[in-house]
Design a protein around this motif. Sequence first.
Motif, PDB file in Angstrom:
ATOM      1  N   ALA A  48      35.707  -5.203   3.345  1.00  0.00           N
ATOM      2  CA  ALA A  48      34.443  -4.311   3.620  1.00  0.00           C
ATOM      3  C   ALA A  48      34.851  -3.160   4.670  1.00  0.00           C
ATOM      4  O   ALA A  48      36.098  -3.627   5.403  1.00  0.00           O
ATOM      5  N   ASP A  49      34.204  -2.183   4.580  1.00  0.00           N
ATOM      6  CA  ASP A  49      34.608  -1.276   5.903  1.00  0.00           C
ATOM      7  C   ASP A  49      33.796  -1.950   7.200  1.00  0.00           C
ATOM      8  O   ASP A  49      34.691  -1.829   8.075  1.00  0.00           O
ATOM      9  N   VAL A  50      32.867  -2.657   7.064  1.00  0.00           N
ATOM     10  CA  VAL A  50      32.393  -3.158   8.213  1.00  0.00           C
ATOM     11  C   VAL A  50      31.942  -4.617   7.898  1.00  0.00           C
ATOM     12  O   VAL A  50      31.053  -4.793   6.751  1.00  0.00           O
ATOM     13  N   LEU A  51      32.361  -5.694   8.854  1.00  0.00           N
ATOM     14  CA  LEU A  51      31.965  -7.152   8.474  1.00  0.00           C
ATOM     15  C   LEU A  51      30.772  -7.415   9.697  1.00  0.00           C
ATOM     16  O   LEU A  51      31.288  -7.229  10.843  1.00  0.00           O
ATOM     17  N   VAL A  52      29.612  -7.742   9.234  1.00  0.00           N
ATOM     18  CA  VAL A  52      28.559  -8.053  10.375  1.00  0.00           C
ATOM     19  C   VAL A  52      28.531  -9.657  10.361  1.00  0.00           C
ATOM     20  O   VAL A  52      28.137 -10.094   9.435  1.00  0.00           O
ATOM     21  N   VAL A  53      28.755 -10.231  11.473  1.00  0.00           N
ATOM     22  CA  VAL A  53      28.815 -11.697  11.445  1.00  0.00           C
ATOM     23  C   VAL A  53      27.336 -12.247  12.136  1.00  0.00           C
ATOM     24  O   VAL A  53      27.083 -11.844  13.238  1.00  0.00           O
ATOM     25  N   GLY A  54      26.498 -12.714  11.189  1.00  0.00           N
ATOM     26  CA  GLY A  54      25.082 -13.025  11.683  1.00  0.00           C
ATOM     27  C   GLY A  54      24.108 -12.144  11.345  1.00  0.00           C
ATOM     28  O   GLY A  54      24.106 -10.765  11.630  1.00  0.00           O
ATOM     29  N   ALA A  55      23.171 -12.569  10.591  1.00  0.00           N
ATOM     30  CA  ALA A  55      21.977 -11.552  10.183  1.00  0.00           C
ATOM     31  C   ALA A  55      20.568 -12.190  10.796  1.00  0.00           C
ATOM     32  O   ALA A  55      19.636 -12.372  10.091  1.00  0.00           O
ATOM     33  N   GLY A  56      20.670 -11.887  12.081  1.00  0.00           N
ATOM     34  CA  GLY A  56      19.532 -12.307  12.897  1.00  0.00           C
ATOM     35  C   GLY A  56      18.708 -11.018  13.502  1.00  0.00           C
ATOM     36  O   GLY A  56      18.805 -10.080  12.754  1.00  0.00           O
TER      37      GLY A  56
END
Length: 516
Positions: free
Chosen positions: A5-13
């Motif tokens: 992906a362009d951006v990996l976000v670690v954690g959906a809090g």
Amino acid sequence: MDRRADVLVVGAGGSGAVLAARLSEDPGREVLVAEAGPAPRVPAEFPADLLDARFVPGARLGGAAVRAVPVLLAPGTPYTAPRGRFLGGSTTVNGGYFVRARREDFDRWAAAAGDDRWSYERVLPLLRALETDLDFGDAPEHGDRGPVPVGRADPSGHPAAAAFEAAARELGRPGEPDKNAQGAPGFGPVPSNVRDGRRANTAIAYLLAAAHRPNLTVLGGCAVRSLIIDRGRAAGAVAELDGRPVTLEADEIVLCAGALASPHLLHLSGVGPAADLERGGIRVVHDLPSVGVALSDHPQVIVEWTPRRPMPAPASSWLGGALHLPSTGGHEAGDLEILQSLVPLALLPAPGLTGGTVTAPGAPLPFLVSAQAPRRTGGLRTVSADPGVPPRVEYGYLETEDDRRRMREAVRAAAAVASTAAFAEVSRGLTGPDARTLGDDRALDAWVRARLGTCQHTCGTVPMGSAVDAGGRVLGLEGLRVADTSILPVAPLRGPAATAVLIGEVVARAMREERG
């Protein structure tokens, strides 16, 4: 299986769900979210008790939505800190307390970051844009079109809350009807991210509302174990997806795993204090001494009182009123907090807040009493290269005489509330401490230490100014950011849940502006 992906976000809090939703507003940006816990696809897939605002799911440590972290609050005082492990993170399992930081908090953070993007004036438009204030609507300090509903229960709707309000008035404390404004501290209802008794976590308010976007992918059951850092640039992450190894690649990685998990993940990836990492058997990739070197949180004790008669169950939220007042020599914004629970905590004689029911006949009702002066203490040290070995987390509470004095003042302030004629209308008195203990500093210190807890307001483990910049970029590395409460150098004077959402907004704005 690999993902890119362009951006990996670690954690959906509290921050990660916000950041991912905002970044995916750009259809030209592929956003991938890795959430270690379950990731419902629609609100109806959330268990009902996770959305019922009369409960605090995080108080039930055995729950499937909670990850338990062993910590030390003070020497010889072990504790288990709950963290959300479900889409929405801790906003799914916390108490729904959604109170903004104070102006002086923002000034403090802006000074630490050396960047006025964190000043109150600069963040106020974002604070307004993230909320739909159900009481004040569109006003100079409020918004009425944002994703997070914010409301306040009328204290007159519950006899214990009404008595607390009357007691504060009897003690001469001012009213503070809007704790999300910047008025003088006093008694007022608690702003909550609740509508019609239903908790609006960031998963529902932000992420699921954006789930239809083809450029947004959310992977539940995806636990990131370490980052791939090559020649000074973050290039991806090693993870387990439903128990299978997977590599996640991205042009930019943003850690939103929380103030305990994000520094641990940095350490496991070789980013942190070199000497500590080497002692833990971790190869140093980037020496960044301030990661995990200290943390900021608020000590708390429970002061309980016995009702004169059975109290009704709360209608929409477990929260009653809150009284903020300054400690001796403390902050004008009020660094002591007395937070009222309308639901018993104790398991006996019947389950209450910790057991998942909203009434417990015969059980006392609690005040959650805390000292919230800005302090950096303790720290987080990673002791093994094995991700399954928890870090050593020490809060360093009650180390100084000032720390102990503030807690004594907070407990005595709660006792003063209980001793008023107004509160005696509903209360037979405190279950403790007794008058002798209240009058003796050493005895009260011992009483506090024996009951010591924490507000779960952890911040400061990857602080702005020394570990990241005002936009969350990790200093000295490319392609890596942190966007959660770990970047706040010290915890705010009020609980940080609303500020966690703001962090997602601030970092998303920074990333949009940098992209052009």
